[in-house]
Every structure is written in structure tokens, then in C-alpha cells.
Design an enzyme around this catalytic site. Structure first.
Site, PDB file in Angstrom:
ATOM      1  N   ASP A   1      12.418 -45.242 -19.058  1.00 63.84           N
ATOM      2  CA  ASP A   1      13.472 -44.243 -19.184  1.00 63.84           C
ATOM      3  C   ASP A   1      13.100 -43.540 -20.477  1.00 63.84           C
ATOM      4  OD1 ASP A   1      15.730 -42.878 -20.188  1.00 63.84           O
ATOM      5  OD2 ASP A   1      17.004 -44.026 -18.846  1.00 63.84           O
ATOM      6  N   HIS A   2      12.551 -42.331 -20.370  1.00 65.45           N
ATOM      7  CA  HIS A   2      11.923 -41.779 -21.573  1.00 65.45           C
ATOM      8  C   HIS A   2      12.920 -41.512 -22.696  1.00 65.45           C
ATOM      9  CE1 HIS A   2      13.107 -37.837 -19.946  1.00 65.45           C
ATOM     10  NE2 HIS A   2      12.903 -37.342 -21.145  1.00 65.45           N
TER      11      HIS A   2
ATOM     12  N   HIS B   1      19.425 -41.988 -18.031  1.00 66.07           N
ATOM     13  CA  HIS B   1      19.484 -41.537 -19.426  1.00 66.07           C
ATOM     14  C   HIS B   1      20.885 -41.688 -20.051  1.00 66.07           C
ATOM     15  CE1 HIS B   1      15.609 -40.128 -18.387  1.00 66.07           C
ATOM     16  NE2 HIS B   1      15.925 -38.934 -17.980  1.00 66.07           N
TER      17      HIS B   1
ATOM     18  N   LYS C   1      11.047 -43.525 -13.789  1.00 61.39           N
ATOM     19  CA  LYS C   1      12.330 -43.331 -13.118  1.00 61.39           C
ATOM     20  C   LYS C   1      12.227 -42.157 -12.147  1.00 61.39           C
ATOM     21  CE  LYS C   1      15.130 -40.191 -14.029  1.00 61.39           C
ATOM     22  NZ  LYS C   1      14.822 -38.784 -14.242  1.00 61.39           N
TER      23      LYS C   1
ATOM     24  N   ARG D   1      -5.320 -37.669  -4.969  1.00 59.21           N
ATOM     25  CA  ARG D   1      -5.849 -37.802  -3.612  1.00 59.21           C
ATOM     26  C   ARG D   1      -6.901 -36.733  -3.331  1.00 59.21           C
ATOM     27  NH1 ARG D   1      -2.406 -37.421   1.338  1.00 59.21           N
ATOM     28  NH2 ARG D   1      -1.046 -36.317  -0.079  1.00 59.21           N
TER      29      ARG D   1
ATOM     30  N   LYS E   1      12.767 -41.748 -27.341  1.00 59.29           N
ATOM     31  CA  LYS E   1      13.048 -40.661 -28.285  1.00 59.29           C
ATOM     32  C   LYS E   1      13.381 -41.262 -29.649  1.00 59.29           C
ATOM     33  CE  LYS E   1      14.774 -37.363 -24.853  1.00 59.29           C
ATOM     34  NZ  LYS E   1      14.027 -36.124 -24.951  1.00 59.29           N
TER      35      LYS E   1
ATOM     36  N   GLU F   1      21.293 -29.019 -20.564  1.00 58.52           N
ATOM     37  CA  GLU F   1      19.996 -28.352 -20.427  1.00 58.52           C
ATOM     38  C   GLU F   1      20.210 -26.893 -20.066  1.00 58.52           C
ATOM     39  OE1 GLU F   1      16.694 -30.965 -18.732  1.00 58.52           O
ATOM     40  OE2 GLU F   1      18.381 -31.385 -17.426  1.00 58.52           O
TER      41      GLU F   1
HETATM   42  C1  BG6 Z   1      14.122 -36.105 -16.591  1.00 56.39           C
HETATM   43  C2  BG6 Z   1      14.836 -35.415 -15.466  1.00 56.39           C
HETATM   44  O1  BG6 Z   1      14.206 -37.487 -16.448  1.00 56.39           O
HETATM   45  O2  BG6 Z   1      14.700 -35.717 -17.826  1.00 56.39           O
HETATM   46  C3  BG6 Z   1      14.802 -33.912 -15.640  1.00 56.39           C
HETATM   47  O3  BG6 Z   1      14.223 -35.761 -14.230  1.00 56.39           O
HETATM   48  C4  BG6 Z   1      15.335 -33.525 -17.018  1.00 56.39           C
HETATM   49  O4  BG6 Z   1      15.566 -33.256 -14.627  1.00 56.39           O
HETATM   50  C5  BG6 Z   1      14.632 -34.332 -18.102  1.00 56.39           C
HETATM   51  O5  BG6 Z   1      15.089 -32.136 -17.204  1.00 56.39           O
HETATM   52  C6  BG6 Z   1      15.256 -34.090 -19.453  1.00 56.39           C
HETATM   53  O6  BG6 Z   1      14.464 -34.688 -20.446  1.00 56.39           O
HETATM   54  P1  BG6 Z   1      14.408 -34.126 -21.935  1.00 56.39           P
HETATM   55  O7  BG6 Z   1      13.520 -35.081 -22.645  1.00 56.39           O
HETATM   56  O8  BG6 Z   1      13.876 -32.735 -21.857  1.00 56.39           O
HETATM   57  O9  BG6 Z   1      15.827 -34.148 -22.429  1.00 56.39           O
END
Ligand code: BG6
Length: 486
Positions: A172-173, A235, A143, A44, A177, A211
Site C-alpha cells: 500500500d504505497h 490507503h 494493491k 508478454r 510515504k 485528487e
Molecule cells: C492509487 C490509486 O493507489 O493511488 C489511484 O489506484 C490514485 O487511483 C493514487 O490516483 C493516489 O496516489 P498518490 O500517491 O498520488 O496520492
């Protein structure tokens, strides 16, 4: 690879700088960028080109796994453009984008919405109102898709009114992986595990995504969301689905997603009193670390001092179907835990009868440990004879497959695959509408019970494994969390 225009809304945001541009850069380095493919970053606020490129470069230097290379960055910068536009409002501010897209023929056009979910529908509507939803256009939604079943449905309806489901890619990344995909290879490219992959041979399964980071400057976002919405709804449930699903007929997107959906539907609802018995939530307090890492969650920037948002949760999930009846799936995730590690641990049932003398050593259950990150690999714990001539002694030993040692190649980041799969039109690693909604349907009663109750999440010291109730959740069943994780 066909040529494409990627239009990134939220183009100067955290996700774009940390993940998307580094992923594009790597794909370009590896020759997957057709000569006229472009990335258009939308934001923006006006931004001078040099300033924009400096931010992208800084993000890339932080993220580049095998070093930053100035020549490749220059080549990438030639494909990268910043466009100022207010995506929430139709009208003149879209002119510059329209101008840039004019005359691009019927090439692939991807709108990537790296924005807050409340903007998804309005941006989709404006794309359409401006006449940019070309026949080969695709839209990518990051997401979280909403914050409840109703809001997810509203987003799906709103975006679905403009784009066909086949053109909507919900990220959903975790699905991108390498090791998560490897889970499918492990299960369906080997005949060894399938006969054992059920309640007949499996005692229980643990899925941990731990984490060490805190909320990392995302306090304002995170405080509205919490660990259950941020990590479990997507996830962890996706990992559970890939672990538990029936073999799909083939690797086609809908075959895989049909099987995942069946797992989500078979999850036993956790409602009423069961929420107390089967879930634990926690919030990190001050720990022993130094500086900002010592802060408790409620001391983080943009987090209210009396926040009741959970930064940890553990759940005992059960799948009500023939394959998994009676096999608990213990899920656990949290911020500021002792290590960064994601693991799926399958513990098999003990042998039914020991033929060895009591003094031969304790027979431990076989375990398959699938390490998703870091140090990706697979371990199998077995019982073996201790070498030597004396009486028979039995000892545990581990078969260890480390992907880094075995394959020696760079592990591409999840986003590299996902961004290119959108261009290829491959939906296998994206969530279908019904999956997202089924996941919300399971998670929602837990959220509601937590919100209704007057208990706050239990505190846990930063750097610990969460509240003691999480240990009790598993120990009540005569089991314990995997000691694989320190
Ligand atoms: C994200 C979350 O989707 O995934 C974060 O919003 C989290 O809070 C992250 O830290 C973790 O991803 P990765 O790939 O580092 O395990």
C-alpha cells in the site's frame, strides 16, 4: 544492501514506468544498488531493447524529482533488462528468464507483480512450477488485493500455498510515504500528544485524500473498482489505523501490524440503513475546466455512459473501543476535486469553561493538521492573546512546521523505500494478510448496499468538493469539513 534481482511482471505497464523504474533510478543514484543488482522487466510482447529503454527514460524524465541526469540513467540502463514471457502460461516462454537467473547463487530474488490481481495466483504458481521460487525469493503484490473479501482470500490462499507469509509483501504505497511514517514519529516520539490522543480530548478526526486528476486513461480498470475499493479499502483505512492504533510494543513489523489489525476489527460495521446515513458517494460531471479535464466521468475513455461507479466517497466511521468511543472519523476521497491534498485533521474538544468576557473573541477548538502531501508539514492551531494594551482579546494563531523548510532535502517517493525494504526483508510498511481481509470485511457491506440500492452516485461538478450530501454528512453532527483546504 545485499545484491538482488528484481523481476517486474507488468514490466512495461503504467506503474512500472511511472513509479518503479524512477524509484530504482533514485536508489541507484544514492548508492543503494550493489554492483551486480539487476532489474528484469517482464512483458508478454517482444520489445527491442532501445524501445524499452526509451520508454523507461521517458517515464523517468516525467517523474525525476530533482532532474534527470543522463550519466545516472546510463548506469541504471546497464542493470535493466527486458525479458519477453507469457507469465500466465508455464513452459518454454520462461526459458529466457530461467537462463538469466541461473547461476545467481543464493542472492535475493524479488518477484514484483505489477499486474491485475486476477493474475497473482497463476503467476505465483508458474514461478513455482518453473522452479524459480528459490529459498530467498520474495513476492510483492500491488494493491488492490482482490475486489472483495472472497477474492482477497482466494489470492492470499493461492499465493500463500507457494510463498510463506514472511515472503509476501503487499504494497500500500501510502505506507511508504515519508509523512505517513512521520505520523508514527509524531505520535510515538513525543510525549505531548499521547495523553490527549483519545475520546477524552479529541472531538473528531477528518482524513481527506483529494485528487485533482480524473481517471487518467485508466477508465477500464477504474470502472470496475471505484473510489471505495481504489482508495478507502487500503490507503484511507491505513491512515486511519496509524492515527488510531495503540502504541505498539516496538517498531517491529508484527507489533505494528497487530495494532493496526485491532483498529480494523474495532471499526463499527456500517450495514443496512446505516449505509445511507453514514456514507455518500458521488461521480464527477462536466466542470468548468478546459479540454479533457472538463469531461464528466461517464465521458471518459473506456467508461460506459451509464456507469454507476463512484469517483468520490465520504464516510462517517466509528471505532468501538475505549480510546475512541464516540469520536467520529470522517473519511473523504475523490477525483477531480479542487486541490491535490492529503490531510489528517485532529480537532480537540473546546475548553470546558471560558474565563474571558464574551467580547474577548470566540474560543476556537485546537486543531492539529497533519499535511501528508503536498507541502508536507504539521500545523497546530492555538488560541492566543492579541497583542495590545486594551482589554483582553483572544485570537487564533498557528504553529507551522514545514518539512521542506526545516529539512531541505529531497522527499523520496514512497516506492523508493518500499522497494528497498523488500530487499532488506522489512515487512513493517507492508500489509499482512489478516489486515487486508479485515479491511475488506468492513468495506464489503457498504459496497453491497450501494450495489443493491437503485440510487446512482450523486453527480458533482468537476473541480468541486463532491456532492452536497458530503457536506451534510458532517454538518448534521454540528461540524464542518476542515476549511484548511480551500
Ligand atoms: C492509487 C490509486 O493507489 O493511488 C489511484 O489506484 C490514485 O487511483 C493514487 O490516483 C493516489 O496516489 P498518490 O500517491 O498520488 O496520492
Amino acid at each position: 544492501m545485499e545484491s538482488f534481482d528484481y523481476i517486474v511482471f507488468g514490466g512495461t505497464g503504467d506503474l512500472a514506468l511511472r513509479k518503479l523504474y524512477p524509484a530504482f533510478y533514485h536508489r541507484l543514484r544514492e548508492g543503494e544498488f550493489p554492483h551486480d543488482a539487476r532489474v528484469l522487466a517482464i512483458s508478454r510482447k517482444p520489445l527491442a531493447r532501445e524501445e524499452f529503454l526509451a520508454r523507461v527514460e521517458a517515464g523517468l524524465k516525467r517523474a525525476a524529482q530533482d532532474g534527470f541526469e543522463a550519466g545516472s540513467f546510463r548506469a541504471f540502463a546497464e542493470r535493466l533488462f527486458h525479458v519477453t514471457l507469457d507469465a500466465g502460461v508455464p513452459g518454454a516462454s520462461w526459458d529466457a528468464l530461467e537462463e538469466m537467473l541461473r547461476g545467481r547463487g543464493d542472492g535475493i530474488r524479488v518477484f514484483y507483480l505489477a499486474t491485475a490481481p486476477r493474475l497473482f495466483q497463476i503467476i505465483a504458481e508458474n514461478i513455482s512450477a518453473q522452479g524459480l521460487a528459490a529459498p530467498r525469493a520474495r513476492i510483492v503484490l500491488e494493491k488492490p488485493i482482490g475486489s472483495s473479501l472472497a477474492s482477497a482470500r482466494a489470492i492470499n490462499d493461492g499465493v500463500g500455498a507457494i510463498f510463506d507469509e514472511s515472503a509476501i509483501y503487499r504494497v500500500d504505497h501510502y505506507l511508504g510515504k515519508e509523512t505517513v511514517q512521520n505520523l508514527m514519529a509524531l505520535r510515538f516520539a513525543n510525549s505531548l500528544f499521547e495523553p490527549l490522543w483519545s475520546a477524552h480530548a479529541v472531538d473528531h478526526i477528518q482524513i481527506t485524500v483529494s485528487e485533482t486528476v480524473g481517471v487518467e486513461g485508466r477508465g477500464a480498470y477504474y470502472d470496475d473498482v471505484g473510489a471505495l475499493r481504489d482508495m478507502v479499502q487500503n490507503h484511507l483505512l491505513q491512515l486511519l489505523c496509524l492515527t488510531a492504533m495503540e502504541p505498539p510494543v516496538d517498531f517491529d513489523a508484527d507489533c505494528v501490524r497487530d495494532e493496526k489489525l485491532k483498529v480494523l476489527r474495532a471499526l463499527r460495521p456500517i450495514t443496512g440503513d446505516a449505509v445511507r446515513a453514514k456514507t455518500v458517494r458521488g461521480q464527477y460531471r462536466r466542470g468548468a475546466a478546459e479540454g479533457a479535464a472538463a469531461r464528466g466521468y461517464a465521458e471518459e475513455d473506456d467508461v460506459p455512459g451509464d456507469s454507476r461507479t463512484e469517483t468520490f466517497c465520504a464516510i462517517k466511521a466509528e471505532i468501538g473501543n475505549w480510546r475512541w468511543a464516540g469520536v467520529p472519523f470522517y473519511l473523504r476521497t475523490g477525483k477531480r476535486l479542487p486541490v491535490r491534498a492529503s490531510e489528517i485533521v485532529v480537532t480537540f474538544k473546546p475548553v470546558m469553561h471560558s474565563i474571558f468576557q464574551p467580547g474577548a473573541g470566540r474560543l476556537e477548538a485546537n486543531r492539529l493538521v497533519i499535511r501528508l502531501q503536498p507541502d508536507e508539514g504539521i500545523k497546530l492551531d492555538l488560541m492566543t492573546k492579541e497583542p495590545g494594551l486594551g482589554s483582553m482579546r483572544i485570537k487564533p494563531a498557528t504553529l507551522n512546521l514545514s518539512f521542506a523548510d526545516r529539512f531541505k532535502s529531497r522527499t523520496p517517493d514512497a516506492y523508493e523505500r518500499l522497494l528497498m525494504d523488500v530487499v532488506r526483508g522489512n515487512q513493517t510498511l507492508f500489509m499482512r494478510r489478516d489486515e487486508v481481509e479485515a479491511a475488506w470485511r468492513w468495506v464489503e457491506p457498504i459496497l453491497e448496499a450501494w450495489e443493491r440500492g437503485d440510487e446512482a452516485p450523486a453527480g458533482y461538478a468537476s473541480g468541486s468538493w463532491g456532492p452536497s450530501a458530503a457536506v451534510a454528512l458532517v454538518e448534521r453532527d454540528g461540524r464542518s469539513w476542515s476549511e484548511e483546504l480551500p
